[in-house]
Enzyme design. Structure first.
Site, mmCIF file in Angstrom:
data_model
loop_
_atom_site.group_PDB
_atom_site.id
_atom_site.type_symbol
_atom_site.label_atom_id
_atom_site.label_comp_id
_atom_site.label_asym_id
_atom_site.label_seq_id
_atom_site.Cartn_x
_atom_site.Cartn_y
_atom_site.Cartn_z
ATOM 1 N N GLY A 133 97.881 10.183 184.428
ATOM 2 C CA GLY A 133 98.132 10.740 185.750
ATOM 3 C C GLY A 133 99.088 11.901 185.658
ATOM 4 O O GLY A 133 100.232 11.736 185.206
ATOM 5 N N HIS A 134 98.644 13.095 186.031
ATOM 6 C CA HIS A 134 99.490 14.274 185.996
ATOM 7 C C HIS A 134 99.878 14.652 187.419
ATOM 8 O O HIS A 134 99.026 15.009 188.230
ATOM 9 C CB HIS A 134 98.756 15.431 185.301
ATOM 10 C CG HIS A 134 98.554 15.190 183.835
ATOM 11 N ND1 HIS A 134 97.826 16.027 183.025
ATOM 12 C CD2 HIS A 134 99.015 14.203 183.023
ATOM 13 C CE1 HIS A 134 97.839 15.555 181.788
ATOM 14 N NE2 HIS A 134 98.549 14.454 181.775
ATOM 15 N N ASP A 178 103.720 10.827 179.557
ATOM 16 C CA ASP A 178 104.541 10.900 180.782
ATOM 17 C C ASP A 178 105.680 11.909 180.659
ATOM 18 O O ASP A 178 106.728 11.760 181.285
ATOM 19 C CB ASP A 178 105.123 9.515 181.145
ATOM 20 C CG ASP A 178 104.067 8.434 181.178
ATOM 21 O OD1 ASP A 178 103.071 8.621 181.889
ATOM 22 O OD2 ASP A 178 104.231 7.410 180.484
ATOM 23 N N GLN A 232 98.436 11.659 177.684
ATOM 24 C CA GLN A 232 99.277 10.799 176.839
ATOM 25 C C GLN A 232 100.176 11.654 175.931
ATOM 26 O O GLN A 232 100.543 12.751 176.310
ATOM 27 C CB GLN A 232 98.425 9.819 176.023
ATOM 28 C CG GLN A 232 97.762 8.730 176.851
ATOM 29 C CD GLN A 232 96.393 9.136 177.350
ATOM 30 O OE1 GLN A 232 95.645 9.834 176.706
ATOM 31 N NE2 GLN A 232 96.028 8.685 178.545
ATOM 32 N N LYS A 244 103.656 16.924 181.576
ATOM 33 C CA LYS A 244 102.700 17.967 181.158
ATOM 34 C C LYS A 244 102.011 18.607 182.352
ATOM 35 O O LYS A 244 101.698 19.802 182.327
ATOM 36 C CB LYS A 244 101.656 17.362 180.217
ATOM 37 C CG LYS A 244 102.224 16.856 178.902
ATOM 38 C CD LYS A 244 101.160 16.281 177.999
ATOM 39 C CE LYS A 244 100.558 15.003 178.525
ATOM 40 N NZ LYS A 244 101.528 13.880 178.642
#
Length: 424
Positions: free
Chosen positions: A40-41, A13, A224, A16
């Site tokens: 989730g990006h 988180d 991650q 990225k």
């Protein structure tokens, strides 16, 4: 041309997605190399916000080809939902998205196993997203996994699903007291997704090897973070894959000697989702302010993230573990309102202080952080795109982190949008 790995330097988180989105403008290939739809990006550009879970974050900036590598575990139904969402933004995926034929599938029985195993752990639960990631990797290393190339042979696929489900149903009924799963129903539900995914499946490692020969720029995107690495993280409170630099090579097929840059992404503070040790966690108004100002809620699950001060002992460990030769700092603006800002420079453990990150989780849990305090800059850093325009106290904070880690920040993010970025 450069081959750059973008690696989370904390517990995930770190932002990225934004950094990959920025860097992808100059990349011919962007490759997601591990994890699954538990990541989730979030991308924000123009008036658009989109969260990607499996598709690389390089899809919306430039014309890079995007690869889902062999190290990723793929839920075909979740992937189709994401493909449809991307296409709603007028993105043509033909000739731009490629999926490794060697990537393993997450099937409905993996999700069921994930949830019942977490439930059975009770107070010792890992805190997984329940999306079947861990069980899919278990199938992979147990050599009973189903890969993307199995989608191309319907009879073989159906046979493998039935064979696996026979054993899984025994466990569900006799170990977990759950109802068995119906193979015919499962196969029928998967068919529409399989048909939509199959055109993207190919030998992606060969594409990347040719790209290296042609001197093309490649960007490797992890999910991650380093401290969740199954080998090097705070085990057992980790993910089921290797988000570290080594995982980028095995999860994509890129040889290690081809890598030229390893960029670590760190927030200006720390967060963690799920259970596990977190030495600098703040269970007070400071932690709540970080959560509120940083909008620290999981992009995939919506769960509130645990928040704390920046941990330089852990960050230095991530730098060394990955061979990071450049850093990116995100969410500097979240600290704008603090009167005082702290960073952890040492751990106190059993009456002794150390700058070495413990490899055993028990000692990480027992470690007491030793802090250095900084006076807050108390002014907005939002929209600043030139390093010299930052408040002097913010620059001092950044310089201290650089001196401690021995690595410079090439990118500093002062907000979620592309424009809110300092590139040095």
């Amino acid at each position: 041309m450069p081959v750059r790995i973008v690696i989370g330097a904390q517990w995930g988180d770190e932002g990225k997605g934004k950094i990959v989105d920025l860097l992808s403008a100059d990349a011919q290939y962007v490759v997601r190399y591990q994890g699954g739809a538990n990541a989730g990006h979030t991308l924000k550009f123009d008036n658009t916000t989109i969260v990607l879970h499996l598709i690389p974050s390089g899809l919306f900036n430039g014309n890079s080809k995007c690869i889902i590598g062999n190290g990723v575990v793929i839920d075909p139904i979740a992937l189709v939902e994401e493909l449809e969402e991307v296409q709603e933004h007028d993105v043509d995926l033909e000739g731009r998205l490629f999926i490794s034929s060697s990537a393993h599938l997450i099937l409905p029985y993996h999700k069921v196993l994930d949830k019942v195993k977490e439930k059975s752990r009770g107070s010792d639960a890992i805190g997984t997203t329940g999306r079947g990631i861990g069980p899919a990797y278990v199938s992979k290393v147990s050599r009973i996994g189903i890969r993307m190339d199995d989608l191309l042979d319907e009879n073989a696929l159906n046979s493998k699903i039935r064979k696996n489900l026979k054993d899984i149903n025994v466990a569900l009924e006799n170990v977990y007291g759950e109802d068995p799963l119906d193979a015919d129903k499962m196969i029928e539900e998967l068919k529409p997704a399989i048909e939509k995914v199959k055109p993207f499946v190919c030998n992606t490692s060969q594409k990347l090897h040719q790209a290296l020969i042609d001197g093309e720029s490649i960007l490797l995107e992890g999910a991650q973070g380093s401290l969740l690495d199954v080998d090097h993280g705070t085990y057992p409170y980790v993910t089921s894959s290797c988000p570290t630099a080594g995982g980028a090579c095995t999860g994509s097929g890129i040889p290690p000697l081809a890598v030229t840059h390893a960029m670590g992404i760190t927030k200006a503070y720390c967060t963690r989702v799920g259970n596990g040790p977190f030495p600098t966690e703040l269970d007070d108004e400071y932690g709540e302010t970080l959560r509120k100002n940083g909008q620290e809620f999981g992009a995939t699950t919506g769960r509130p993230r645990r928040c704390g001060w920046l941990d330089l002992v852990a960050l230095k460990y991530a730098v060394q573990l990955n061979g990071m030769n450049e850093l990116a700092l995100t969410k500097l603006d979240v600290l704008d309102d603090f009167d005082e800002i702290k960073v952890c420079t040492e751990y106190e453990l059993d009456g002794k202080t150390s700058r070495v990150f413990p490899l055993d989780t028990e000692n990480v849990e027992k470690a007491t952080p030793v802090y250095k305090a900084f006076e807050g800059w108390k002014s907005s850093t939002r929209d600043i795109s030139n390093f010299e325009d930052l408040p002097e106290k913010a620059k001092n904070y950044i310089s201290f982190i650089e001196d401690y880690t021995g690595v410079k920040f090439n990118i500093i993010s002062t907000g979620p949008k592309r424009s809110e970025t300092i590139v040095r």
